[in-house]
Design an enzyme around this catalytic site. Sequence first.
Site, PDB file in Angstrom:
ATOM      1  N   TYR A   1       0.844  -1.205   0.000  1.00 19.79           N
ATOM      2  CA  TYR A   1       0.000   0.000   0.000  1.00 19.79           C
ATOM      3  C   TYR A   1       0.881   1.258   0.000  1.00 19.79           C
ATOM      4  CZ  TYR A   1      -3.732   3.259   1.374  1.00 19.79           C
ATOM      5  OH  TYR A   1      -4.623   4.309   1.419  1.00 19.79           O
TER       6      TYR A   1
ATOM      7  N   LYS B   1       1.100   4.143  -2.927  1.00 14.72           N
ATOM      8  CA  LYS B   1       0.761   5.553  -2.707  1.00 14.72           C
ATOM      9  C   LYS B   1       1.959   6.472  -2.963  1.00 14.72           C
ATOM     10  CE  LYS B   1      -3.616   4.988  -1.870  1.00 14.72           C
ATOM     11  NZ  LYS B   1      -4.616   5.565  -2.795  1.00 14.72           N
TER      12      LYS B   1
ATOM     13  N   ILE C   1      -9.107   8.731   7.809  1.00 14.76           N
ATOM     14  CA  ILE C   1     -10.423   9.307   7.490  1.00 14.76           C
ATOM     15  C   ILE C   1     -11.482   8.242   7.778  1.00 14.76           C
ATOM     16  CG2 ILE C   1     -11.863  10.357   5.684  1.00 14.76           C
ATOM     17  CD1 ILE C   1      -9.326  12.021   6.346  1.00 14.76           C
TER      18      ILE C   1
HETATM   19  P1  NAD Z   1     -13.555   2.977   0.740  1.00 15.61           P
HETATM   20  O1  NAD Z   1     -13.137   1.555   0.810  1.00 15.61           O
HETATM   21  O2  NAD Z   1     -14.550   3.520   1.689  1.00 15.61           O
HETATM   22  O3  NAD Z   1     -14.043   3.338  -0.735  1.00 15.61           O
HETATM   23  C1  NAD Z   1     -13.292   2.936  -1.855  1.00 15.61           C
HETATM   24  C2  NAD Z   1     -14.211   2.830  -3.061  1.00 15.61           C
HETATM   25  O4  NAD Z   1     -13.394   2.391  -4.174  1.00 15.61           O
HETATM   26  C3  NAD Z   1     -15.322   1.771  -2.879  1.00 15.61           C
HETATM   27  O5  NAD Z   1     -16.555   2.297  -3.277  1.00 15.61           O
HETATM   28  C4  NAD Z   1     -14.869   0.626  -3.774  1.00 15.61           C
HETATM   29  O6  NAD Z   1     -15.936  -0.127  -4.320  1.00 15.61           O
HETATM   30  C5  NAD Z   1     -14.086   1.367  -4.858  1.00 15.61           C
HETATM   31  N1  NAD Z   1     -13.139   0.487  -5.550  1.00 15.61           N
HETATM   32  C6  NAD Z   1     -12.320  -0.455  -5.014  1.00 15.61           C
HETATM   33  N2  NAD Z   1     -11.638  -1.072  -5.985  1.00 15.61           N
HETATM   34  C7  NAD Z   1     -12.036  -0.530  -7.156  1.00 15.61           C
HETATM   35  C8  NAD Z   1     -11.694  -0.772  -8.515  1.00 15.61           C
HETATM   36  N3  NAD Z   1     -10.821  -1.729  -8.862  1.00 15.61           N
HETATM   37  N4  NAD Z   1     -12.270  -0.006  -9.475  1.00 15.61           N
HETATM   38  C9  NAD Z   1     -13.181   0.946  -9.137  1.00 15.61           C
HETATM   39  N5  NAD Z   1     -13.556   1.202  -7.866  1.00 15.61           N
HETATM   40  C10 NAD Z   1     -12.986   0.466  -6.893  1.00 15.61           C
HETATM   41  O7  NAD Z   1     -12.177   3.792   0.848  1.00 15.61           O
HETATM   42  P2  NAD Z   1     -11.881   5.337   1.167  1.00 15.61           P
HETATM   43  O8  NAD Z   1     -11.352   5.405   2.532  1.00 15.61           O
HETATM   44  O9  NAD Z   1     -13.001   6.199   0.740  1.00 15.61           O
HETATM   45  O10 NAD Z   1     -10.631   5.542   0.195  1.00 15.61           O
HETATM   46  C11 NAD Z   1     -10.661   6.329  -0.990  1.00 15.61           C
HETATM   47  C12 NAD Z   1      -9.232   6.617  -1.411  1.00 15.61           C
HETATM   48  O11 NAD Z   1      -8.592   7.389  -0.377  1.00 15.61           O
HETATM   49  C13 NAD Z   1      -8.360   5.377  -1.600  1.00 15.61           C
HETATM   50  O12 NAD Z   1      -7.505   5.559  -2.711  1.00 15.61           O
HETATM   51  C14 NAD Z   1      -7.571   5.299  -0.323  1.00 15.61           C
HETATM   52  O13 NAD Z   1      -6.360   4.599  -0.487  1.00 15.61           O
HETATM   53  C15 NAD Z   1      -7.377   6.763  -0.019  1.00 15.61           C
HETATM   54  N6  NAD Z   1      -7.082   7.059   1.387  1.00 15.61           N
HETATM   55  C16 NAD Z   1      -7.980   6.731   2.382  1.00 15.61           C
HETATM   56  C17 NAD Z   1      -7.656   7.023   3.700  1.00 15.61           C
HETATM   57  C18 NAD Z   1      -8.578   6.701   4.866  1.00 15.61           C
HETATM   58  O14 NAD Z   1      -8.162   6.809   6.027  1.00 15.61           O
HETATM   59  N7  NAD Z   1      -9.823   6.326   4.645  1.00 15.61           N
HETATM   60  C19 NAD Z   1      -6.430   7.627   4.013  1.00 15.61           C
HETATM   61  C20 NAD Z   1      -5.546   7.933   2.978  1.00 15.61           C
HETATM   62  C21 NAD Z   1      -5.893   7.654   1.668  1.00 15.61           C
END
Ligand code: NAD
Length: 256
Positions: free
Chosen positions: A156, A160, A189
């Site tokens: 991961y 990133k 988040i």
């Molecule tokens: P989440 O799991 O709540 O939502 C992710 C969404 O992406 C889901 O709706 C899922 O169905 C979709 N998805 C997964 N694989 C996919 C694919 N192959 N094609 C299309 N859609 C796909 O996650 P989130 O927390 O909302 O994360 C969103 C982004 O933010 C991600 O890239 C994650 O790495 C990044 N992020 C999240 C956090 C956190 O703490 N939540 C922190 C840093 C970065």
Amino acid sequence: MGLVDELTVIITGAGAGIGRATALCFASEGAQVVVSDIDSNGAAETVNMIEKAGGTATLVTADVSKPADVAALIDMAVATYGKIDCAVNNAGIEGKIIPFADQTDDNFDAIISVNLKGTFLCMKAEIAAMLKSGGGTIVNLSSVAGLIGFSGLAPYVASKHGVAGLTKNAALEYGKSGIRVNAVCPGGIDTRMLDSLADQATGGTQSSAQMMDPLHPIGRIGKPQEVADLIVWLCSPRASFVTGAIIPVDGGYVAQ
Ligand code: NAD
């Protein structure tokens, strides 16, 4: 007047979490939103939420790791709205927490194919479309894990950091063509992804807030809306001199 009035935006992974909050935020600031996700039900729910609030949205089911799906997504967006002004490459997965020496090829390949290759495929197609229409803006979802390491999350973290690299390269290659490209780096988040990481790290004994609130200097994890606000601003004309930037939105996490 909204920040992104009349602009068209594609958002991947918009069926939940940060992507959904970003879709709602774009719509409330006047944009037409192409809501894309591998999960059609989640994406349909986001479209419903936008339409109920009086906004405009279209659903396109797509797996960002599949080139044919990505091509169809961009084609559908251009066919529906004429051009793409903004793109938010947000789809991502966290995979499993595994110590480095025990990492599996399957975990590595799955994470890299969605988070890094998926972002690459989307960027290529978005940039090609934006070059035809005279410019645009792209925001990629990196992470605090794109700036520093996290034990047990090597694939991961690598994905990133890679997203930050793609962001810088595209920004310098296409700045003179009117395309701005930036990345945001959220801290913890409150989404399903953070719940999954907390579950794995604590064996289900602590919620994500219990585990991660104290790790952030601001004293709490963030809300999806707090990331969405930065993304929409970056895509707006207010951010006209911001490109190639990798911006934390992390309650001070990487300041420690
Ligand atoms: P989440 O799991 O709540 O939502 C992710 C969404 O992406 C889901 O709706 C899922 O169905 C979709 N998805 C997964 N694989 C996919 C694919 N192959 N094609 C299309 N859609 C796909 O996650 P989130 O927390 O909302 O994360 C969103 C982004 O933010 C991600 O890239 C994650 O790495 C990044 N992020 C999240 C956090 C956190 O703490 N939540 C922190 C840093 C970065």
